[in-house]
Design a protein around this motif. Structure first.
Motif, PDB file in Angstrom:
ATOM      1  N   LEU A  17     -33.174 -12.050   5.102  1.00  0.00           N
ATOM      2  CA  LEU A  17     -32.109 -13.015   4.818  1.00  0.00           C
ATOM      3  C   LEU A  17     -31.622 -13.697   6.091  1.00  0.00           C
ATOM      4  O   LEU A  17     -31.351 -14.902   6.093  1.00  0.00           O
ATOM      5  CB  LEU A  17     -30.952 -12.325   4.102  1.00  0.00           C
ATOM      6  CG  LEU A  17     -31.189 -12.011   2.636  1.00  0.00           C
ATOM      7  CD1 LEU A  17     -30.096 -11.097   2.106  1.00  0.00           C
ATOM      8  CD2 LEU A  17     -31.282 -13.285   1.823  1.00  0.00           C
ATOM      9  N   THR A  96     -27.712 -18.452   1.714  1.00  0.00           N
ATOM     10  CA  THR A  96     -28.182 -17.232   2.375  1.00  0.00           C
ATOM     11  C   THR A  96     -27.093 -16.446   3.107  1.00  0.00           C
ATOM     12  O   THR A  96     -27.126 -15.212   3.059  1.00  0.00           O
ATOM     13  CB  THR A  96     -29.360 -17.514   3.327  1.00  0.00           C
ATOM     14  OG1 THR A  96     -29.011 -18.551   4.228  1.00  0.00           O
ATOM     15  CG2 THR A  96     -30.607 -17.850   2.559  1.00  0.00           C
ATOM     16  N   LEU A 100     -26.379 -12.586   2.315  1.00  0.00           N
ATOM     17  CA  LEU A 100     -26.454 -11.629   3.423  1.00  0.00           C
ATOM     18  C   LEU A 100     -25.176 -10.802   3.525  1.00  0.00           C
ATOM     19  O   LEU A 100     -25.224  -9.576   3.706  1.00  0.00           O
ATOM     20  CB  LEU A 100     -26.731 -12.349   4.745  1.00  0.00           C
ATOM     21  CG  LEU A 100     -26.866 -11.478   5.980  1.00  0.00           C
ATOM     22  CD1 LEU A 100     -27.999 -10.475   5.819  1.00  0.00           C
ATOM     23  CD2 LEU A 100     -27.088 -12.336   7.213  1.00  0.00           C
TER      24      LEU A 100
END
Length: 114
Positions: A17, A96, A100
């Motif tokens: 990620l 993302t 994450l």
């Protein structure tokens, strides 16, 4: 699943990620730079901020439909794939980090990884 397996899986997902986020940011920068140079080469009298505004308007969702200026129309008609890549990279760079953070929180709460 053994603790070592969970740790390896956790850090693999977190690393992927992080890499995806870095790649998306790099892609946004590079594609925007190339498009800005292309539009400034076509319209020599255009300054940097106007070129950036044209790229943002062309890459916005629905930018194909609302070509406000000649530069936006040129970008939409000449560079559809780079604009598509720019949109995709923008989405990825927004999504993302959230994923994450969720993975890091899950790892912290579930397995005490951090």
């Amino acid at each position: 699943m053994a603790r070592l397996d969970k740790t390896v899986l956790f850090w693999t997902i977190a690393g992927l990620l992080g890499f995806a986020f870095a790649l998306a940011v790099q892609m946004r920068i590079m594609v925007a730079l190339v498009l800005r140079r292309a539009v400034m080469a076509k319209y020599a009298d255009m300054d940097r901020s106007a070129a950036n505004a044209a790229i943002m308007a062309a890459a916005a969702p629905g930018g194909r439909d609302r070509a406000q200026s000649e530069a936006v129309g040129h970008l939409v008609s000449t560079y559809p794939m780079p604009l598509s890549h720019l949109r995709r990279a923008r989405r990825a760079s927004l999504v993302t980090p959230v994923i994450l953070i969720a993975v890091l929180a899950l790892g912290r709460l579930q397995w005490g990884m951090l």
